[in-house]
Design a protein around this motif. Structure first.
Motif, PDB file in Angstrom:
ATOM      1  N   LEU A  99      -6.810  -3.393  -0.035  1.00 53.30           N
ATOM      2  CA  LEU A  99      -8.152  -3.019  -0.744  1.00 53.30           C
ATOM      3  C   LEU A  99      -9.287  -3.302   0.268  1.00 53.30           C
ATOM      4  CD1 LEU A  99      -7.668  -4.313  -4.299  1.00 53.30           C
ATOM      5  CD2 LEU A  99      -7.749  -1.796  -3.595  1.00 53.30           C
ATOM      6  N   ASP A 100      -9.053  -4.421   1.246  1.00 52.92           N
ATOM      7  CA  ASP A 100      -9.895  -4.889   2.097  1.00 52.92           C
ATOM      8  C   ASP A 100     -10.160  -3.720   3.315  1.00 52.92           C
ATOM      9  OD1 ASP A 100     -11.805  -6.680   3.432  1.00 52.92           O
ATOM     10  OD2 ASP A 100     -10.130  -7.352   4.707  1.00 52.92           O
ATOM     11  N   THR A 156       0.801  -1.507  -0.035  1.00 51.25           N
ATOM     12  CA  THR A 156       0.015   0.027  -0.005  1.00 51.25           C
ATOM     13  C   THR A 156       0.906   1.227  -0.207  1.00 51.25           C
ATOM     14  OG1 THR A 156      -1.698  -1.188   1.244  1.00 51.25           O
ATOM     15  CG2 THR A 156      -1.689   1.212   1.191  1.00 51.25           C
ATOM     16  N   ALA A 162      -9.538  -0.542   2.842  1.00 48.76           N
ATOM     17  CA  ALA A 162     -10.134   0.487   2.315  1.00 48.76           C
ATOM     18  C   ALA A 162     -11.644   0.161   2.136  1.00 48.76           C
ATOM     19  CB  ALA A 162      -9.668   0.845   0.771  1.00 48.76           C
ATOM     20  N   ARG A 163     -12.061  -0.707   1.711  1.00 51.28           N
ATOM     21  CA  ARG A 163     -13.369  -1.335   1.583  1.00 51.28           C
ATOM     22  C   ARG A 163     -14.160  -1.415   2.989  1.00 51.28           C
ATOM     23  NH1 ARG A 163     -16.021  -5.910   2.329  1.00 51.28           N
ATOM     24  NH2 ARG A 163     -14.626  -6.954   2.881  1.00 51.28           N
ATOM     25  N   LYS A 164     -13.443  -1.816   3.810  1.00 49.19           N
ATOM     26  CA  LYS A 164     -14.343  -1.870   5.255  1.00 49.19           C
ATOM     27  C   LYS A 164     -14.226  -0.535   5.950  1.00 49.19           C
ATOM     28  CE  LYS A 164     -13.122  -6.613   6.565  1.00 49.19           C
ATOM     29  NZ  LYS A 164     -12.503  -7.501   7.276  1.00 49.19           N
ATOM     30  N   ILE A 178      -4.477   3.178   5.818  1.00 45.28           N
ATOM     31  CA  ILE A 178      -4.419   1.751   5.505  1.00 45.28           C
ATOM     32  C   ILE A 178      -3.229   0.901   5.918  1.00 45.28           C
ATOM     33  CG2 ILE A 178      -4.596   0.316   3.471  1.00 45.28           C
ATOM     34  CD1 ILE A 178      -6.339   2.426   2.204  1.00 45.28           C
ATOM     35  N   TYR A 207      -7.267  -8.019   8.297  1.00 48.08           N
ATOM     36  CA  TYR A 207      -7.581  -7.538   6.914  1.00 48.08           C
ATOM     37  C   TYR A 207      -6.872  -8.526   5.780  1.00 48.08           C
ATOM     38  CZ  TYR A 207      -8.843  -3.573   9.259  1.00 48.08           C
ATOM     39  OH  TYR A 207      -9.408  -2.568  10.428  1.00 48.08           O
ATOM     40  N   ILE A 242     -14.547   2.568   4.315  1.00 45.45           N
ATOM     41  CA  ILE A 242     -15.526   3.165   3.313  1.00 45.45           C
ATOM     42  C   ILE A 242     -16.851   2.780   3.796  1.00 45.45           C
ATOM     43  CG2 ILE A 242     -16.689   3.895   1.124  1.00 45.45           C
ATOM     44  CD1 ILE A 242     -13.649   3.708   0.081  1.00 45.45           C
ATOM     45  N   LYS A 243     -17.129   1.373   3.945  1.00 40.98           N
ATOM     46  CA  LYS A 243     -18.393   0.961   4.373  1.00 40.98           C
ATOM     47  C   LYS A 243     -18.861   1.390   5.736  1.00 40.98           C
ATOM     48  CE  LYS A 243     -20.907  -3.478   4.957  1.00 40.98           C
ATOM     49  NZ  LYS A 243     -20.760  -4.990   4.898  1.00 40.98           N
ATOM     50  N   SER A 244     -17.952   1.495   6.814  1.00 45.63           N
ATOM     51  CA  SER A 244     -18.345   1.922   8.073  1.00 45.63           C
ATOM     52  C   SER A 244     -18.340   3.368   8.065  1.00 45.63           C
ATOM     53  CB  SER A 244     -17.461   1.364   8.944  1.00 45.63           C
ATOM     54  OG  SER A 244     -16.123   1.865   8.725  1.00 45.63           O
ATOM     55  N   LEU A 254     -11.045   6.954   5.361  1.00 39.08           N
ATOM     56  CA  LEU A 254      -9.782   7.069   4.809  1.00 39.08           C
ATOM     57  C   LEU A 254      -8.897   8.230   5.156  1.00 39.08           C
ATOM     58  CD1 LEU A 254     -10.569   5.875   1.177  1.00 39.08           C
ATOM     59  CD2 LEU A 254      -9.587   4.538   3.070  1.00 39.08           C
TER      60      LEU A 254
END
Length: 310
Positions: free
Chosen positions: A156-157, A74, A159-161, A137, A152, A163-165, A171
Motif C-alpha cells: 500500500l505504501d 501483493t 501504491a500511495r507513493k 508494486i 517501502y 500515485i502521489k508522484s 501503477l
C-alpha cells in the motif's frame, strides 16, 4: 491422436475459481524464483549479486526465508482475479479459434499452435489490466533497499507513493512493454505447448486416425509435462530481453531512465548478454510453473469431461 473436448464447459465460475486457486498455490511454491530473477535483472555493474546463488545467499543472510517472498502479499492478492480473467479469456478464445481454423484443413500441430497461440495472447492482453499494477508494486518490494532503491512499508505504501508522484499512470509504468512481453510470451508458450504435444504423440505412433486410442494416465502426464518444458524453454529464450527491459523500466523508471537508455546501459555493462540477465531463473520458472500449471489444468479438464458424462 485427436482428443476433442468442449472447452466452453471449462469457463464455469466454480471450475474457473478452483483452477485459479490451484494455480495460486503453484505461484506460492515458485515465487522465490521470481524474486531472484528480478534482482538479477536490476543488478548494477559492480553488484555482488551477479548470479542466482549469490542473490539467494544475500537474501537469506539479510532477511532469512521471508526475503525470498518480498512482495508476495501483493502478488497473491491480485493472483486470483488475474488468473480468472486469463483462464476465461483463454478458453473462450481457443474455442472460437479452433472453429475458425478447422475448415482450413491445416495439420493438427498447426491448428493447435494457431488456436493456443492466439488464445494465450488474448488472455494475456485481458489480464494485463490487473497484472501490471501488481507487477510494478511487487517488483519494487522485491528490490527495496537494493542498489539504492527506495524502501517501502508494504504494498500500500508503494501504491500511495507512486500515485502521489505520477498519478494512476504510475501503477501502469511499463504497461506497453508488459503487453509486448507477456502477450508474445503467452502466445509462444501456448502455441509451443499445443504443437509440441501433438508432435510428441505422433512420434509415439499415435496419429490423427487413432480415434479410439486411450492413453494411460502416465502417458498423458509425461507428454503434457514434456510439452510444458518445451514451451517454457521456447518462450523464455525468445522473450527474456523484453522482460529484462520491462523490469528495469518499472523498477528504475523513477530515476528518469527510458527503455532506450536501459538497453544502452545493459549493453555497456555486459554486452548483448546483458539483455539476457535472469535467463536461468526465468527459464526455470516458466518451465516449472508451466509444467505444474498445465498438469493441473489438464487434470481439471478431464474431471470436467467426466462430470459432463455422468
Amino acid at each position: 491422436m485427436r482428443i476433442v473436448l468442449d472447452f466452453s464447459r471449462l469457463v464455469r465460475p466454480r471450475l474457473t475459481g478452483t483452477r485459479a486457486g490451484l494455480f495460486t498455490g503453484i505461484t506460492v511454491a515458485l515465487y522465490p524464483v521470481s524474486v531472484v530473477k528480478t534482482r538479477m535483472q536490476v543488478a548494477v555493474k559492480d553488484s555482488a549479486e551477479k548470479n542466482a546463488f549469490s542473490v539467494i545467499k544475500g537474501l537469506l543472510k539479510n532477511d532469512g526465508v521471508p526475503g525470498l517472498y518480498r512482495g508476495f502479499g501483493t502478488v497473491i492478492t491480485g493472483a486470483i482475479p488475474a488468473r480468472i480473467i486469463f483462464l476465461t479469456a483463454l478458453e473462450t478464445t481457443k474455442v472460437g479459434t479452433l472453429k475458425m481454423v478447422e475448415p482450413l484443413k491445416f495439420s493438427e500441430p498447426t491448428q493447435a499452435a494457431i488456436a493456443n497461440g492466439l488464445a494465450g495472447m488474448t488472455a494475456s492482453l485481458f489480464s494485463q489490466a490487473v497484472f501490471v499494477p501488481i507487477d510494478v508494486i511487487s517488483q519494487k518490494l522485491m528490490v527495496q533497499g537494493y542498489s539504492s532503491n527506495t524502501r517501502y512499508n508494504g504494498g500500500l505504501d508503494v501504491a500511495r507513493k507512486l500515485i502521489k508522484s505520477d498519478g494512476i499512470r504510475g501503477l501502469y509504468k511499463g504497461f506497453g512493454l508488459s503487453v509486448m512481453t507477456y502477450s508474445p510470451s503467452s502466445a509462444v508458450w501456448w502455441a509451443s505447448y499445443g504443437a509440441s504435444q501433438r508432435i510428441i504423440w505422433r512420434f509415439l505412433g499415435q496419429n490423427s486416425g487413432a480415434e479410439k486410442f486411450a492413453p494411460s494416465h502416465a502417458q498423458l502426464i509425461s507428454v503434457q509435462a514434456a510439452g510444458g518444458i518445451i514451451a517454457g524453454a521456447t518462450a523464455s529464450c525468445i522473450t527474456t530481453p523484453l522482460d529484462t527491459i520491462k523490469t528495469r523500466l518499472q523498477v528504475m523508471g523513477d530515476k528518469g531512465q527510458t527503455a532506450r537508455q536501459i538497453v544502452e546501459n545493459l549493453i555497456a555493462e555486459d554486452g548483448w548478454k546483458g539483455l539476457y540477465r535472469g535467463l536461468g531463473p526465468r527459464f526455470f520458472s516458466m518451465s516449472a510453473w508451466g509444467t505444474s500449471m498445465i498438469l493441473a489444468y489438464e487434470y481439471l479438464k478431464r474431471l470436467c469431461a467426466k462430470d459432463e458424462q455422468t
